[in-house]
Write a protein that holds these residues in place. Structure first.
Motif, PDB file in Angstrom:
ATOM      1  N   THR A  89      34.597  -2.465  12.186  1.00  0.00           N
ATOM      2  CA  THR A  89      33.190  -2.325  12.616  1.00  0.00           C
ATOM      3  C   THR A  89      32.358  -1.573  11.585  1.00  0.00           C
ATOM      4  O   THR A  89      31.155  -1.741  11.516  1.00  0.00           O
ATOM      5  CB  THR A  89      33.070  -1.586  13.954  1.00  0.00           C
ATOM      6  OG1 THR A  89      33.656  -0.277  13.825  1.00  0.00           O
ATOM      7  CG2 THR A  89      33.734  -2.359  15.093  1.00  0.00           C
ATOM      8  N   HIS A  90      33.007  -0.705  10.799  1.00  0.00           N
ATOM      9  CA  HIS A  90      32.351   0.034   9.710  1.00  0.00           C
ATOM     10  C   HIS A  90      33.434   0.722   8.899  1.00  0.00           C
ATOM     11  O   HIS A  90      34.623   0.541   9.175  1.00  0.00           O
ATOM     12  CB  HIS A  90      31.285   0.997  10.225  1.00  0.00           C
ATOM     13  CG  HIS A  90      31.799   2.123  11.082  1.00  0.00           C
ATOM     14  ND1 HIS A  90      32.409   1.923  12.297  1.00  0.00           N
ATOM     15  CD2 HIS A  90      31.791   3.470  10.885  1.00  0.00           C
ATOM     16  CE1 HIS A  90      32.751   3.093  12.803  1.00  0.00           C
ATOM     17  NE2 HIS A  90      32.400   4.057  11.973  1.00  0.00           N
ATOM     18  N   HIS A  91      33.055   1.524   7.902  1.00  0.00           N
ATOM     19  CA  HIS A  91      34.034   1.980   6.904  1.00  0.00           C
ATOM     20  C   HIS A  91      34.746   3.288   7.239  1.00  0.00           C
ATOM     21  O   HIS A  91      35.700   3.647   6.557  1.00  0.00           O
ATOM     22  CB  HIS A  91      33.342   2.150   5.547  1.00  0.00           C
ATOM     23  CG  HIS A  91      32.429   3.343   5.474  1.00  0.00           C
ATOM     24  ND1 HIS A  91      31.177   3.351   6.041  1.00  0.00           N
ATOM     25  CD2 HIS A  91      32.603   4.575   4.918  1.00  0.00           C
ATOM     26  CE1 HIS A  91      30.603   4.541   5.811  1.00  0.00           C
ATOM     27  NE2 HIS A  91      31.440   5.293   5.139  1.00  0.00           N
ATOM     28  N   HIS A  92      34.318   4.021   8.241  1.00  0.00           N
ATOM     29  CA  HIS A  92      34.864   5.374   8.459  1.00  0.00           C
ATOM     30  C   HIS A  92      36.383   5.370   8.654  1.00  0.00           C
ATOM     31  O   HIS A  92      36.944   4.438   9.243  1.00  0.00           O
ATOM     32  CB  HIS A  92      34.175   6.051   9.641  1.00  0.00           C
ATOM     33  CG  HIS A  92      32.772   6.477   9.323  1.00  0.00           C
ATOM     34  ND1 HIS A  92      31.785   6.557  10.267  1.00  0.00           N
ATOM     35  CD2 HIS A  92      32.211   6.850   8.140  1.00  0.00           C
ATOM     36  CE1 HIS A  92      30.663   6.956   9.690  1.00  0.00           C
ATOM     37  NE2 HIS A  92      30.890   7.143   8.395  1.00  0.00           N
ATOM     38  N   GLY A  93      37.010   6.442   8.197  1.00  0.00           N
ATOM     39  CA  GLY A  93      38.463   6.520   8.120  1.00  0.00           C
ATOM     40  C   GLY A  93      39.181   6.392   9.450  1.00  0.00           C
ATOM     41  O   GLY A  93      40.326   5.934   9.484  1.00  0.00           O
ATOM     42  N   ALA A 160      22.164   1.849  10.607  1.00  0.00           N
ATOM     43  CA  ALA A 160      22.158   2.552  11.899  1.00  0.00           C
ATOM     44  C   ALA A 160      23.067   3.784  11.798  1.00  0.00           C
ATOM     45  O   ALA A 160      22.660   4.803  11.254  1.00  0.00           O
ATOM     46  CB  ALA A 160      22.588   1.610  13.004  1.00  0.00           C
ATOM     47  N   HIS A 161      24.288   3.690  12.300  1.00  0.00           N
ATOM     48  CA  HIS A 161      25.261   4.800  12.191  1.00  0.00           C
ATOM     49  C   HIS A 161      25.705   4.975  10.725  1.00  0.00           C
ATOM     50  O   HIS A 161      25.994   6.074  10.268  1.00  0.00           O
ATOM     51  CB  HIS A 161      26.444   4.473  13.106  1.00  0.00           C
ATOM     52  CG  HIS A 161      27.683   5.265  12.889  1.00  0.00           C
ATOM     53  ND1 HIS A 161      27.761   6.609  13.140  1.00  0.00           N
ATOM     54  CD2 HIS A 161      28.917   4.894  12.440  1.00  0.00           C
ATOM     55  CE1 HIS A 161      28.987   7.029  12.865  1.00  0.00           C
ATOM     56  NE2 HIS A 161      29.709   6.019  12.429  1.00  0.00           N
ATOM     57  N   THR A 162      25.814   3.845  10.010  1.00  0.00           N
ATOM     58  CA  THR A 162      26.031   3.795   8.558  1.00  0.00           C
ATOM     59  C   THR A 162      25.151   2.632   8.082  1.00  0.00           C
ATOM     60  O   THR A 162      24.367   2.115   8.866  1.00  0.00           O
ATOM     61  CB  THR A 162      27.506   3.470   8.207  1.00  0.00           C
ATOM     62  OG1 THR A 162      27.790   2.110   8.588  1.00  0.00           O
ATOM     63  CG2 THR A 162      28.480   4.400   8.908  1.00  0.00           C
ATOM     64  N   GLY A 179      31.855  -0.336  18.027  1.00  0.00           N
ATOM     65  CA  GLY A 179      32.249   0.609  16.979  1.00  0.00           C
ATOM     66  C   GLY A 179      31.605   1.959  17.250  1.00  0.00           C
ATOM     67  O   GLY A 179      31.575   2.421  18.398  1.00  0.00           O
ATOM     68  N   ASP A 180      31.076   2.605  16.213  1.00  0.00           N
ATOM     69  CA  ASP A 180      30.443   3.918  16.409  1.00  0.00           C
ATOM     70  C   ASP A 180      28.938   3.810  16.637  1.00  0.00           C
ATOM     71  O   ASP A 180      28.224   4.800  16.515  1.00  0.00           O
ATOM     72  CB  ASP A 180      30.725   4.830  15.214  1.00  0.00           C
ATOM     73  CG  ASP A 180      32.106   5.449  15.301  1.00  0.00           C
ATOM     74  OD1 ASP A 180      32.822   5.183  16.294  1.00  0.00           O
ATOM     75  OD2 ASP A 180      32.479   6.198  14.381  1.00  0.00           O
ATOM     76  N   LEU A 181      28.469   2.606  16.961  1.00  0.00           N
ATOM     77  CA  LEU A 181      27.057   2.479  17.325  1.00  0.00           C
ATOM     78  C   LEU A 181      26.804   3.075  18.700  1.00  0.00           C
ATOM     79  O   LEU A 181      25.673   3.201  19.126  1.00  0.00           O
ATOM     80  CB  LEU A 181      26.636   1.004  17.283  1.00  0.00           C
ATOM     81  CG  LEU A 181      26.620   0.454  15.849  1.00  0.00           C
ATOM     82  CD1 LEU A 181      26.567  -1.066  15.844  1.00  0.00           C
ATOM     83  CD2 LEU A 181      25.444   1.041  15.067  1.00  0.00           C
TER      84      LEU A 181
HETATM   85 ZN    ZN Z   1      31.933   6.165  12.339  1.00  0.00          ZN
END
Ligand code: ZN
Length: 299
Positions: A89-93, A160-162, A179-181
């Motif tokens: 959903t995005h790049h965060h670890g 947005a979040h990233t 994801g983190d949205l």
């Molecule tokens: Zn995140």
């Protein structure tokens, strides 16, 4: 981000917390089937979504190596065919940390165009380049995948979040992985250095709300244990209202001549008392600081 804070955050949001204790004991599992062969898995990090069909297994996000291994050891109980796909959903670890494990298990990784670059930059900064596996397929606005009777669409709506977030829609199941949205009733991480934009985020939540209906089931990356990591589209408007208040509160402060230091003292808004702050990293002062930067920096 400060890695120490991040790890503290992870430690404070133990996986499976949202699952009713009775259910957890009964199935002794971190897997939660939702509907139409779509389910979720929680252990450590951003909630994993999954779909199994006769043809394929499709997974959303990979947490970390240990949970990724546990996931792969257990997903077979729900069936699933030979084609294997992992969306990030995005790049965060805490959403890509298990990518290597999935890649070794022959999963093909798909993410938005911006994800590999952001992931690589974070890995260089944290000296974890050896632990990364990157998306082999990337997309600009939208990626569609037909699996069995299900149509999966990954959609990017702007920063947005990233600046690499996708919502993953399961059309037949009427489920969307955010994801983190959506941090459910907790202060979000707004990754300005990773391209986040609060104004974009609140518009995205309105758009996704309008694309869903009252039956759409949402999966969230993280949640206040009291509220869990699933919900309905009403949660999106609560988050939209919160982000709007973060911007308006900061704007009013700037107009009244208050300094950045004064503005970021505020630890809670009266209208959002059910939001929790598991660490300084996820707190209203951090959110206000990002809003201050967004409103005063020209980039
Ligand atoms: Zn995140």
């Amino acid at each position: 981000m400060k890695r120490r804070d991040f790890l503290k955050f992870l430690a404070l949001l133990p996986a499976g917390f949202h699952t009713l204790p009775g259910l957890l004991n009964k199935f002794e599992s971190r897997f939660t089937p939702l509907r139409n062969s779509v389910g979720m898995f929680s252990m450590q990090g951003g909630t994993i979504g999954w779909l199994t069909t006769d043809d394929a297994i499709v997974v959303i996000d990979s947490q970390f190596p240990d949970p990724a291994r546990e996931f792969l050891n257990g997903i077979g109980q729900f069936g699933g065919g030979p084609e294997k796909v992992l969306f990030n959903t995005h790049h965060h670890g805490d959403h890509t940390g298990g990518n290597q494990v999935f890649k070794q298990a022959n999963y093909h990784i798909i993410a938005h165009d911006n994800v590999p670059g952001l992931q690589r930059r974070s890995a260089v900064a944290s000296e974890t380049e050896d632990a990364q596996a990157y998306a082999q397929t990337t997309f600009d606005r939208m990626y569609e995948l037909a699996v069995g009777n299900e149509k999966i669409t990954a959609e990017y709506y702007g920063p947005a979040h990233t600046n690499g977030d996708s919502v993953i829609w399961f059309e037949q199941a009427n489920i969307a992985h955010m994801g983190d949205l959506l941090f459910n009733r907790l202060y979000p991480f707004i990754d300005r250095d990773g391209g986040a934009l609060i104004t974009g985020w609140l518009e995205l939540l309105e758009t996704v709300h309008s694309m869903a209906d009252s039956e759409t089931l949402f999966i969230y990356g993280h949640g206040n244990p009291e509220f869990g990591v699933t919900g309905n589209r009403d949660d999106l408007l609560i988050k939209r209202d919160f982000l709007a208040e973060v911007l308006e509160y900061t704007q009013r402060g700037i107009q009244a001549g208050r300094s950045r230091e004064e503005i970021i003292q505020t630890e809670q808004f009266d209208n959002f008392t059910d939001f929790i702050s598991p660490s300084d990293f996820l707190s209203l002062p951090r959110n206000l600081d990002v809003a201050y930067r967004e409103l005063t920096e020209s980039d």
